[in-house]
Design an enzyme around this catalytic site. Structure first.
Site, PDB file in Angstrom:
ATOM      1  N   CYS A 140       0.867  -1.189   0.000  1.00  0.00           N
ATOM      2  CA  CYS A 140       0.000   0.000   0.000  1.00  0.00           C
ATOM      3  C   CYS A 140       0.897   1.229   0.000  1.00  0.00           C
ATOM      4  O   CYS A 140       0.885   2.041   0.926  1.00  0.00           O
ATOM      5  CB  CYS A 140      -0.919   0.002   1.218  1.00  0.00           C
ATOM      6  SG  CYS A 140      -1.914  -1.487   1.408  1.00  0.00           S
ATOM      7  N   ALA A 141       1.671   1.388  -1.066  1.00  0.00           N
ATOM      8  CA  ALA A 141       2.750   2.377  -1.095  1.00  0.00           C
ATOM      9  C   ALA A 141       2.249   3.810  -1.092  1.00  0.00           C
ATOM     10  O   ALA A 141       2.941   4.711  -0.620  1.00  0.00           O
ATOM     11  CB  ALA A 141       3.643   2.132  -2.312  1.00  0.00           C
TER      12      ALA A 141
ATOM     13  N   GLY B  62       6.070   7.441   0.937  1.00  0.00           N
ATOM     14  CA  GLY B  62       6.857   7.842   2.095  1.00  0.00           C
ATOM     15  C   GLY B  62       7.633   6.699   2.718  1.00  0.00           C
ATOM     16  O   GLY B  62       8.831   6.819   3.011  1.00  0.00           O
TER      17      GLY B  62
ATOM     18  N   ASP C 142       0.181   0.150  -5.238  1.00  0.00           N
ATOM     19  CA  ASP C 142      -1.026   0.638  -4.569  1.00  0.00           C
ATOM     20  C   ASP C 142      -2.206   0.391  -5.492  1.00  0.00           C
ATOM     21  O   ASP C 142      -2.099   0.583  -6.712  1.00  0.00           O
ATOM     22  CB  ASP C 142      -0.924   2.132  -4.233  1.00  0.00           C
ATOM     23  CG  ASP C 142      -1.918   2.540  -3.158  1.00  0.00           C
ATOM     24  OD1 ASP C 142      -1.501   2.719  -2.004  1.00  0.00           O
ATOM     25  OD2 ASP C 142      -3.120   2.659  -3.471  1.00  0.00           O
TER      26      ASP C 142
ATOM     27  N   ASP D 296       0.903  -0.971   4.856  1.00  0.00           N
ATOM     28  CA  ASP D 296       0.491   0.271   5.518  1.00  0.00           C
ATOM     29  C   ASP D 296      -0.986   0.439   5.192  1.00  0.00           C
ATOM     30  O   ASP D 296      -1.364   1.144   4.261  1.00  0.00           O
ATOM     31  CB  ASP D 296       1.330   1.432   4.989  1.00  0.00           C
ATOM     32  CG  ASP D 296       1.049   2.736   5.710  1.00  0.00           C
ATOM     33  OD1 ASP D 296       0.307   2.712   6.709  1.00  0.00           O
ATOM     34  OD2 ASP D 296       1.560   3.773   5.278  1.00  0.00           O
TER      35      ASP D 296
ATOM     36  N   CYS E 140      -2.260   3.852  10.796  1.00  0.00           N
ATOM     37  CA  CYS E 140      -2.177   5.118  11.537  1.00  0.00           C
ATOM     38  C   CYS E 140      -3.489   5.288  12.307  1.00  0.00           C
ATOM     39  O   CYS E 140      -4.150   6.319  12.248  1.00  0.00           O
ATOM     40  CB  CYS E 140      -1.914   6.308  10.603  1.00  0.00           C
ATOM     41  SG  CYS E 140      -3.048   6.478   9.226  1.00  0.00           S
TER      42      CYS E 140
END
Length: 430
Positions: free
Chosen positions: A238-239, A243, A262, A306, A359
């Site tokens: 999930c680039a 970052g 992605d 991610d 996150c």
């Protein structure tokens, strides 16, 4: 613009956000385009007022008896910026751009205590999330969430492929940067008060040369915990804008191979320029399409996920999303995460490591998600996060970061970072 005009503008923008149901960033941009007389300092101050109001929306609405834009902005001016009702009225007098004078009732409300407010109000979160957050943090959950109402620092990651922290700090000396407390290659600039402007580091020569990237220290920490080694084969599933791909490339010394993918082509678009500016040569971008990753099945030393999530860990930066989150959106993200974990496992080599990152600070997206994945895949087990931390940072994992399910959770209160979760997994040997 003087303070009265800035307050009036913030009230106008919050009303626009409420009426049009659009992101705050879009409303701020539209206001700036329609009011070109406002300078950079004015736009920064108005943005601070708007974001401070949204960070504290529940507690300020409780204080004022309403969450209308005027009430929230006046509360910011008095409770956060240190103004008094009398000083505001003096400033408003004779200013044609000022809001209406502060009334006696408003002045009384602004001076009132928050003691006795419901827990979710004191924490400034939607009421329906309180049970999840209490489960995540226990007795300190209100304190944890209150810390997420502060302004975030500006954090940078030195690109070791091109520079050093010392060189970057010298280039940015005018902003008084300091090293981050955990991430070894990080640099930070604390948020200012009131109308302070965030340093525009992307105009710096060092940024243009690829010496550093803007990246929250929490993101740097979980990137380091991924443990990518020189010469490895790594899939960043999930680039997004890249970052973490950039951080992985630096950790690998531009050796081995990173496959950056992605499912959303638009999110992936910025990665090409960033790879070039950072001097990354070991990353191969895979655009979405039939069979884009088929040749990687069972081959990867590391698969980094991610995962798309609710973004609850970034509420300091995007407080408007806090009030838009719904149970339905949470359920949607959980389904996406479960699917990505299963997909990521299919690319993992026999001795490889699966790195799950969000996150988010919600257990539904973190420990609960991992528990369900492990139950569905008995050939997979958790890898020791303590060992990974020591390897990445040369010190023991600090107390309080490990979650009951075997991952780690970073928060503004615990680590001075955005909220991040990281869990390491691998296949059982044998």
């Amino acid at each position: 613009m003087r303070l009265p005009g800035r307050l009036a503008a913030a009230i106008e923008i919050l009303a626009d956000v409420e009426q049009r149901r659009r992101p705050v960033s879009e409303a701020l941009k539209a206001w700036g385009l329609n009011n070109r007389f406002a300078g950079a300092g004015d736009r920064a101050a108005i943005g601070n007022l708007v974001y401070d109001a949204l960070r504290h929306r529940a507690s300020f609405a409780h204080l004022m008896g309403t969450d209308d834009p005027r009430a929230l902005v006046l509360a910011v001016a008095v409770r956060e910026w240190g103004e008094t009702p009398a000083a505001l009225n003096d400033a408003f007098a004779g200013d044609s751009h000022a809001p209406a004078p502060v009334t006696d009732a408003e002045a009384a409300a602004l001076a009132g205590p928050l003691e006795g407010a419901p827990a979710h109000v004191a924490a400034d979160v939607p009421k329906w999330l309180a049970p999840s957050l209490e489960r995540a943090f226990g007795a300190t959950w209100v304190e944890e969430l209150a810390a997420m109402t502060g302004r975030p620092s500006l954090d940078l990651r030195t690109n070791l492929l091109k520079s050093t922290p010392e060189r970057v700090m010298k280039s940015l000396a005018r902003f008084s940067p300091t090293p981050t407390t955990i991430a070894p290659w990080g640099i930070t600039m604390p948020a200012g008060l009131r109308d302070a402007r965030t340093p525009n580091v992307t105009t710096d020569e060092g940024y243009q040369k690829g010496w550093f990237e803007v990246q929250d220290q929490g993101s740097q920490i979980v990137s380091a915990l991924a443990g990518a080694q020189p010469g490895e084969q790594v899939l960043d599933l999930c680039a997004g804008a890249g970052g973490k791909t950039l951080a992985l490339a630096a950790a690998m010394g531009n050796t081995g191979q990173i496959f950056a993918y992605d499912a959303d082509r638009a999110r992936l678009a910025p990665i090409y320029d960033r790879l070039k500016r950072n001097g990354v040569r070991n990353a191969q971008v895979r655009a979405p399409g039939d069979g884009a990753l088929h040749d990687l099945a069972g081959r990867m030393d590391r698969v980094v996920i991610d995962a798309p999530c609710t973004g609850t860990g970034t509420w300091r930066r995007r407080p408007d999303t806090k009030w838009k989150l719904t149970p339905e959106l949470l359920a949607q993200r959980q389904a996406e995460q479960a699917a990505l974990l299963a997909e990521g496992l299919s690319y993992l080599g026999p001795r490889g490591t699966l790195v799950y990152i969000t996150c988010s600070i919600l257990p539904e997206e973190n420990d609960d998600q991992i528990a369900a994945f492990l139950a569905a895949h008995p050939d997979v087990k958790s890898r020791p996060i303590d060992a990974a931390w020591h390897h990445a940072f040369g010190v023991d994992l600090p107390d309080g970061l490990r979650t009951p399910g075997g991952g780690i959770c970073l928060t503004p209160l615990r680590t001075g970072t955005d909220g991040f979760y990281c869990h390491l997994l691998g296949r059982n040997p044998g």
